[in-house]
Design a protein around this motif. Structure first.
Motif, PDB file in Angstrom:
ATOM      1  N   SER A  94       0.590  -1.212   0.071  1.00  0.00           N
ATOM      2  CA  SER A  94       0.021   0.089  -0.024  1.00  0.00           C
ATOM      3  C   SER A  94       0.866   1.452  -0.013  1.00  0.00           C
ATOM      4  O   SER A  94       0.423   2.210   0.861  1.00  0.00           O
ATOM      5  CB  SER A  94      -0.938  -0.082   1.263  1.00  0.00           C
ATOM      6  OG  SER A  94      -1.822  -1.150   1.167  1.00  0.00           O
ATOM      7  N   LEU A  95       1.995   1.130  -0.680  1.00  0.00           N
ATOM      8  CA  LEU A  95       2.770   2.362  -0.848  1.00  0.00           C
ATOM      9  C   LEU A  95       2.508   3.298  -2.403  1.00  0.00           C
ATOM     10  O   LEU A  95       2.626   2.473  -3.137  1.00  0.00           O
ATOM     11  CB  LEU A  95       4.183   2.103  -0.966  1.00  0.00           C
ATOM     12  CG  LEU A  95       5.019   1.603   0.664  1.00  0.00           C
ATOM     13  CD1 LEU A  95       6.125   1.164   0.466  1.00  0.00           C
ATOM     14  CD2 LEU A  95       4.810   2.830   1.595  1.00  0.00           C
ATOM     15  N   TYR A 102       7.088  16.132  -5.307  1.00  0.00           N
ATOM     16  CA  TYR A 102       6.232  14.947  -4.491  1.00  0.00           C
ATOM     17  C   TYR A 102       6.800  14.513  -3.434  1.00  0.00           C
ATOM     18  O   TYR A 102       8.117  14.139  -3.251  1.00  0.00           O
ATOM     19  CB  TYR A 102       6.110  14.027  -5.616  1.00  0.00           C
ATOM     20  CG  TYR A 102       5.254  12.718  -5.038  1.00  0.00           C
ATOM     21  CD1 TYR A 102       3.847  12.823  -4.626  1.00  0.00           C
ATOM     22  CD2 TYR A 102       5.864  11.241  -4.889  1.00  0.00           C
ATOM     23  CE1 TYR A 102       3.067  11.653  -4.166  1.00  0.00           C
ATOM     24  CE2 TYR A 102       5.163  10.421  -4.468  1.00  0.00           C
ATOM     25  CZ  TYR A 102       3.959  10.755  -4.089  1.00  0.00           C
ATOM     26  OH  TYR A 102       3.115   9.596  -3.452  1.00  0.00           O
ATOM     27  N   PRO A 124       5.657  11.504  -0.715  1.00  0.00           N
ATOM     28  CA  PRO A 124       4.912  10.587  -0.321  1.00  0.00           C
ATOM     29  C   PRO A 124       4.628  10.697   1.283  1.00  0.00           C
ATOM     30  O   PRO A 124       5.453  10.913   2.046  1.00  0.00           O
ATOM     31  CB  PRO A 124       5.586   9.307  -0.737  1.00  0.00           C
ATOM     32  CG  PRO A 124       7.110   9.659  -0.873  1.00  0.00           C
ATOM     33  CD  PRO A 124       7.059  10.993  -1.092  1.00  0.00           C
ATOM     34  N   GLU A 125       3.506  10.012   1.682  1.00  0.00           N
ATOM     35  CA  GLU A 125       2.898  10.061   3.093  1.00  0.00           C
ATOM     36  C   GLU A 125       4.070   9.421   3.739  1.00  0.00           C
ATOM     37  O   GLU A 125       4.373  10.023   4.984  1.00  0.00           O
ATOM     38  CB  GLU A 125       1.656   9.289   3.152  1.00  0.00           C
ATOM     39  CG  GLU A 125       1.342   9.251   4.525  1.00  0.00           C
ATOM     40  CD  GLU A 125      -0.113   8.438   4.664  1.00  0.00           C
ATOM     41  OE1 GLU A 125      -0.578   8.236   5.738  1.00  0.00           O
ATOM     42  OE2 GLU A 125      -0.687   8.120   3.725  1.00  0.00           O
ATOM     43  N   HIS A 126       4.638   8.607   3.414  1.00  0.00           N
ATOM     44  CA  HIS A 126       5.494   7.858   4.100  1.00  0.00           C
ATOM     45  C   HIS A 126       7.088   7.556   3.792  1.00  0.00           C
ATOM     46  O   HIS A 126       7.804   6.987   3.710  1.00  0.00           O
ATOM     47  CB  HIS A 126       5.229   6.096   4.148  1.00  0.00           C
ATOM     48  CG  HIS A 126       3.709   5.709   4.576  1.00  0.00           C
ATOM     49  ND1 HIS A 126       3.465   5.927   6.114  1.00  0.00           N
ATOM     50  CD2 HIS A 126       2.875   5.474   3.998  1.00  0.00           C
ATOM     51  CE1 HIS A 126       2.348   5.423   6.082  1.00  0.00           C
ATOM     52  NE2 HIS A 126       1.916   5.284   4.699  1.00  0.00           N
ATOM     53  N   SER A 127       7.230   8.984   3.299  1.00  0.00           N
ATOM     54  CA  SER A 127       8.694   9.129   2.567  1.00  0.00           C
ATOM     55  C   SER A 127       9.917   8.967   3.618  1.00  0.00           C
ATOM     56  O   SER A 127      10.822   8.349   3.094  1.00  0.00           O
ATOM     57  CB  SER A 127       8.697  10.723   2.250  1.00  0.00           C
ATOM     58  OG  SER A 127       8.661  11.567   3.443  1.00  0.00           O
ATOM     59  N   TYR A 149      11.068   8.178  -1.154  1.00  0.00           N
ATOM     60  CA  TYR A 149      11.226   7.554  -0.100  1.00  0.00           C
ATOM     61  C   TYR A 149      12.539   7.409   0.294  1.00  0.00           C
ATOM     62  O   TYR A 149      13.570   6.877  -0.599  1.00  0.00           O
ATOM     63  CB  TYR A 149      10.748   5.969  -0.359  1.00  0.00           C
ATOM     64  CG  TYR A 149       9.230   5.841  -0.754  1.00  0.00           C
ATOM     65  CD1 TYR A 149       8.212   5.929   0.485  1.00  0.00           C
ATOM     66  CD2 TYR A 149       8.614   5.615  -1.947  1.00  0.00           C
ATOM     67  CE1 TYR A 149       6.926   5.985   0.313  1.00  0.00           C
ATOM     68  CE2 TYR A 149       7.346   5.810  -2.136  1.00  0.00           C
ATOM     69  CZ  TYR A 149       6.411   6.003  -0.989  1.00  0.00           C
ATOM     70  OH  TYR A 149       4.906   5.939  -1.332  1.00  0.00           O
ATOM     71  N   TYR A 166      10.991   5.485  14.662  1.00  0.00           N
ATOM     72  CA  TYR A 166       9.738   4.629  14.334  1.00  0.00           C
ATOM     73  C   TYR A 166       9.540   3.590  15.509  1.00  0.00           C
ATOM     74  O   TYR A 166       9.028   2.638  15.207  1.00  0.00           O
ATOM     75  CB  TYR A 166       9.739   3.869  12.999  1.00  0.00           C
ATOM     76  CG  TYR A 166       9.406   5.153  11.870  1.00  0.00           C
ATOM     77  CD1 TYR A 166       8.083   5.470  11.643  1.00  0.00           C
ATOM     78  CD2 TYR A 166      10.234   5.765  11.387  1.00  0.00           C
ATOM     79  CE1 TYR A 166       7.694   6.318  10.729  1.00  0.00           C
ATOM     80  CE2 TYR A 166       9.850   7.134  10.427  1.00  0.00           C
ATOM     81  CZ  TYR A 166       8.601   7.100  10.177  1.00  0.00           C
ATOM     82  OH  TYR A 166       8.417   8.165   9.113  1.00  0.00           O
TER      83      TYR A 166
END
Length: 253
Positions: free
Chosen positions: A64-65, A75, A77-80, A106, A150
């Motif tokens: 789901s990336l 750009y 991305p949300e989870h960069s 990423y 994280y």
């Protein structure tokens, strides 16, 4: 896609005999082919189709990336900055996965390989590379600074090896609750199978990634089924005919 006679094309075809390669003539729908860019050779393109399709399908469907096309500019991305582990970074799929993830912004890509490939994979965009042969590889990954922000967890894992002993078992020790794990199929369960009379047979493969390791509760582990990418109508139309040759022509892969 209209292709003129003698136009060089490349693609990932598999569904029936008339479409498959390694024969003098084949009949293939245009959405399974790409025109060879004028600045590329067939030798440069030959490993791209099935591996790149696998990367796009696994990252978007199983992990789901998001990989939007065309990529917006700029750009982010949300989870960069989220840790993403590619187990088997020097494999064909692994190398393309690192390059594609890096292209999309990423920045916290972790991977494994033999020491000989560490410098190459870092040049592709890997932040940290670990020696999969080391007995401490799991501890080294879990203690690296790149995952401390994280909570010491890695939320996204792509297993490009698919081996019960070689990748699933160590990854089951790495993946914490909430992690998504995508495993290339089939899984190598045993190197050799005992024959009825004690002789050695061939290797044994399986398709059930969940039962081949002791995954922690809350880990979402899936087997990657590349052939199903055509269920994504956008990828069916764009992935091989447009995305693939563009990335090749621009030197992204």
């Amino acid at each position: 896609m209209n292709v003129n006679w003698k136009k060089q094309v490349f693609g990932f075809t598999w569904r029936n005999q008339k479409e498959k390669s390694h024969q003098e003539f084949c009949t293939v729908p245009s959405y399974l082919l790409a025109k060879l860019p004028p600045n590329s050779t067939l030798q440069e393109a030959i490993t791209l189709p099935n591996n790149l399709v696998t990367v796009f399908h696994a990252l978007t469907t199983d992990l789901s990336l998001p990989l939007p096309w065309p990529r917006p500019n700029p750009y982010a991305p949300e989870h960069s900055s989220a840790p993403i582990l590619i187990w088997g970074g020097s494999s064909s799929v692994g190398q393309y996965a690192i390059q594609i993830l890096s292209y999309y912004g990423y920045t916290n890509i972790l991977t494994t390989s033999s020491v000989a490939h560490h410098a190459l994979l870092k040049s592709y965009g890997a932040k940290e590379v670990f020696d999969y042969r080391s007995k401490d590889v799991v501890a080294d990954i879990l203690s690296c600074p790149s995952i401390k922000g994280y909570g010491g967890k890695i939320p996204f894992i792509l297993d490009c090896i698919g081996s019960k002993e070689g990748s699933l078992r160590p990854l089951a020790r790495i993946a914490g609750g909430g992690a998504r794990v995508a495993v290339l199929l089939p899984v190598l369960v045993r190197e050799k199978e005992e024959g009825e009379e004690g002789g050695k047979g061939g290797p044994v493969y399986g398709m059930d990634v969940k039962s081949e390791a002791e995954w922690r509760e809350g880990v979402d582990v899936r087997g990657v089924r590349t052939h199903f990418y055509l269920e994504n109508t956008f990828f069916k139309k764009k992935l091989q005919p447009e995305i693939m040759p563009t990335l090749l022509a621009e030197g992204i892969v």
